[in-house]
Design a protein around this motif. Structure first.
Motif, PDB file in Angstrom:
ATOM      1  N   GLU A  54       0.930  -1.105  -0.005  1.00 46.11           N
ATOM      2  CA  GLU A  54      -0.126  -0.007  -0.127  1.00 46.11           C
ATOM      3  C   GLU A  54       0.873   1.320   0.111  1.00 46.11           C
ATOM      4  OE1 GLU A  54      -2.598   3.346   1.257  1.00 46.11           O
ATOM      5  OE2 GLU A  54      -0.972   2.625   2.669  1.00 46.11           O
ATOM      6  N   SER A  74       1.495   3.660   3.377  1.00 46.55           N
ATOM      7  CA  SER A  74       2.300   3.037   4.634  1.00 46.55           C
ATOM      8  C   SER A  74       3.677   2.856   3.868  1.00 46.55           C
ATOM      9  CB  SER A  74       1.863   1.623   4.976  1.00 46.55           C
ATOM     10  OG  SER A  74       1.471   0.817   4.020  1.00 46.55           O
ATOM     11  N   ASN A 109      -8.490  -9.589   6.258  1.00 46.76           N
ATOM     12  CA  ASN A 109      -8.263  -8.301   6.219  1.00 46.76           C
ATOM     13  C   ASN A 109      -7.127  -8.038   6.824  1.00 46.76           C
ATOM     14  OD1 ASN A 109     -11.294  -9.111   6.711  1.00 46.76           O
ATOM     15  ND2 ASN A 109     -11.530  -6.936   6.544  1.00 46.76           N
ATOM     16  N   GLU A 110      -6.633  -8.775   7.837  1.00 44.18           N
ATOM     17  CA  GLU A 110      -5.247  -8.537   8.502  1.00 44.18           C
ATOM     18  C   GLU A 110      -4.338  -8.614   7.485  1.00 44.18           C
ATOM     19  OE1 GLU A 110      -4.828 -11.148  12.163  1.00 44.18           O
ATOM     20  OE2 GLU A 110      -6.773 -10.520  12.664  1.00 44.18           O
ATOM     21  N   ALA A 157      -4.079  -5.772   5.024  1.00 48.84           N
ATOM     22  CA  ALA A 157      -3.815  -4.671   5.454  1.00 48.84           C
ATOM     23  C   ALA A 157      -2.175  -4.577   5.563  1.00 48.84           C
ATOM     24  CB  ALA A 157      -4.232  -4.171   6.969  1.00 48.84           C
ATOM     25  N   LYS A 158      -1.729  -5.758   6.032  1.00 42.97           N
ATOM     26  CA  LYS A 158      -0.188  -5.829   6.065  1.00 42.97           C
ATOM     27  C   LYS A 158       0.534  -6.025   4.765  1.00 42.97           C
ATOM     28  CE  LYS A 158       3.415  -8.114   8.881  1.00 42.97           C
ATOM     29  NZ  LYS A 158       4.187  -7.018   8.966  1.00 42.97           N
ATOM     30  N   SER A 185      -3.528  -6.408  -1.136  1.00 39.95           N
ATOM     31  CA  SER A 185      -4.727  -7.328  -1.967  1.00 39.95           C
ATOM     32  C   SER A 185      -3.822  -8.215  -2.868  1.00 39.95           C
ATOM     33  CB  SER A 185      -5.689  -6.549  -2.790  1.00 39.95           C
ATOM     34  OG  SER A 185      -6.630  -5.969  -1.789  1.00 39.95           O
TER      35      SER A 185
END
Lengths: 194, 251
Positions: free
Chosen positions: A49, A52, B114-115, B118-119, B122
């Motif tokens: 992302e 971040s 989700n975890e 987020a890390k 996708s």
């Protein structure tokens, strides 16, 4: 030749290191400003992302060092996107090397784009020996529109920048380290022809 | 143009390929690295390694294998089987896997999707779904398709997308092993309802099955094991056949 892969905790760095190894070059991972400055070639990787990843760059002050580099720098995937002016992903301010804003693909196409697409309108020594419409591997949800720094185009719903160049800075949206023989040729060009 | 992907799947147990393979030019038929390199050279677009070992040493053996594959192979690969935590994924991606696939652990703990997203983002999180059509309804199954759940395939797939997965690998238990074609009706429904890529799995037998799953099943990629391992279908021939049918492939 000293090749440094910038290590800031983002990206599939191992694959890039192995790709150079297959070409007969050893690359070192580093987050050390001096070591990066002294390298002959610098790779700026990135997966994940944007906001971040940018945060990590700022924490290590690499956001100030990268735009000042004078040797050839190759940003890959998110690395290329972070070299742009901004990214719609997480409303991120980028390094501003390429004067273009990164946008999200529309929902007219499946997002992320995953797989092998074709690159064309190639105009850089980075693509020496690469034929028009060669297949390369991409995984991304955001893209850089066509701009004056575009050196390769791809099409996915719209035509966008598959690669960018400004002065000593190069960026590929695709993963040369995963793009089979064509990708290896592009990496070889970056090392030996630029 | 984005091409349709052909993905050979290698089953791995204790760091070795499980199902027999029929490659005369292979020095060690059980070595996944050698097999992977041959597939990469023969035109495979991507590889999937599915680990089915159940030993204490499983994690470390798989992590070592990923490192060896990444060293030799210049196309992307996904690793799946028994992955259930952020730590598991971290080591596999760090060692050079491009994507990981989770299955039962996502059903048991959907928040894991989700975890991971987020890390790691996708783009590297594939959710594998095994499902079986029972009395007209597609139900998700666990443990390699042995244990039924009450989850509806299409509802679960939608949830998986909403939680941020980058891709779905759908295996039809009704079609797997039949060599009679992919579950194209269900695949087309998935592909239409969702906006992430769908990999078709289960049922490959003939070359036209791949054409059918890309045209009728609207799949973005097709995965198969034995037809490739036993050389019933050569990837190059398959891609030429697909191209003749106006399907975009990397040749």
């Amino acid at each position: 030749m000293k090749i440094v892969i910038i290590d800031y905790g983002a990206g599939n760095i191992q694959s890039i290191k192995f790709a150079f190894q297959r070409l007969g070059y050893e690359a070192v991972l580093s987050s050390d400003a001096n070591e990066i400055r002294e390298a002959d070639k610098v790779i700026f990787p990135g997966v994940g992302e944007a906001s971040s990843a940018m945060k990590k760059l700022r924490e290590s002050k690499l956001d100030l060092i990268i735009p000042e580099l004078r040797q050839p720098v190759l940003g890959i995937c998110l690395g290329m996107q972070l070299m742009c002016h901004s990214s719609e992903e997480g409303n991120t301010q980028g390094l501003g090397i390429f004067d273009v804003d990164v946008l999200k693909f529309s929902n007219d196409v499946k997002v992320p784009q995953i797989g092998w697409n074709q690159i064309n309108h190639l105009k850089s020594d980075l693509f020496k020996g690469i034929r028009e419409n060669e297949h390369i591997y991409l995984v991304h949800s955001f893209y850089a529109p066509i701009c004056k720094e575009t050196i390769a185009q791809a099409e996915y719903g719209i035509v966008y920048s598959a690669a960018l160049q400004k002065d000593n800075f190069y960026g590929t949206q695709f993963h040369p380290e995963k793009s089979s023989d064509a990708g290896e040729q592009i990496l070889r060009n970056f090392l030996e022809g630029i | 143009m984005l091409t349709k992907r052909i993905i050979p799947c290698l089953d791995i147990k204790n760091g070795r390929t499980v199902k027999g393979v029929n490659f005369v030019d292979l020095r060690d038929a059980g070595d996944p690295v050698e097999l992977a390199a041959i597939y990469a050279q023969s035109g495979a677009d991507e590889l999937v390694f599915l680990d089915i070992s159940a030993t204490e040493e499983r994690r470390r053996t798989l992590a070592d294998l990923v490192l060896r594959v990444a060293e030799k192979v210049n196309i992307p690969f996904t690793v799946g089987g028994g992955i259930s935590s952020v730590e598991d994924v971290d080591i596999l991606l760090h060692n050079g896997a491009d994507k990981v696939s989770i299955n039962s652990s996502a059903v048991k703990n959907p928040q894991l999707i989700n975890e991971l997203v987020a890390k790691f983002g996708s783009q590297c999180i594939v959710v594998a779904i095994d499902a079986k059509q029972i009395d007209g309804e597609w139900l998700v199954h666990l443990v390699g398709g042995k244990v039924p759940t009450e989850l509806n395939l299409f509802e679960w797939a939608k949830e998986v997308e909403e939680r941020g997965a980058g891709e779905i690998l759908f295996t039809s238990m009704n079609h797997d092993g039949t060599k009679d074609g992919f579950a194209n009706e269900a695949l087309a429904k998935l592909s239409t309802q969702l906006n992430i890529p769908i990999i078709a799995s289960g049922g490959a037998g003939k070359m036209h099955h791949f054409t059918d799953t890309f045209v009728e099943g609207k799949a973005d990629a097709a995965l198969a094991a034995s037809v490739f391992h036993f050389k019933e279908i050569e990837i190059k021939d398959l891609k030429e056949e697909l191209k003749r049918n106006n399907i975009a492939v990397r040749l």
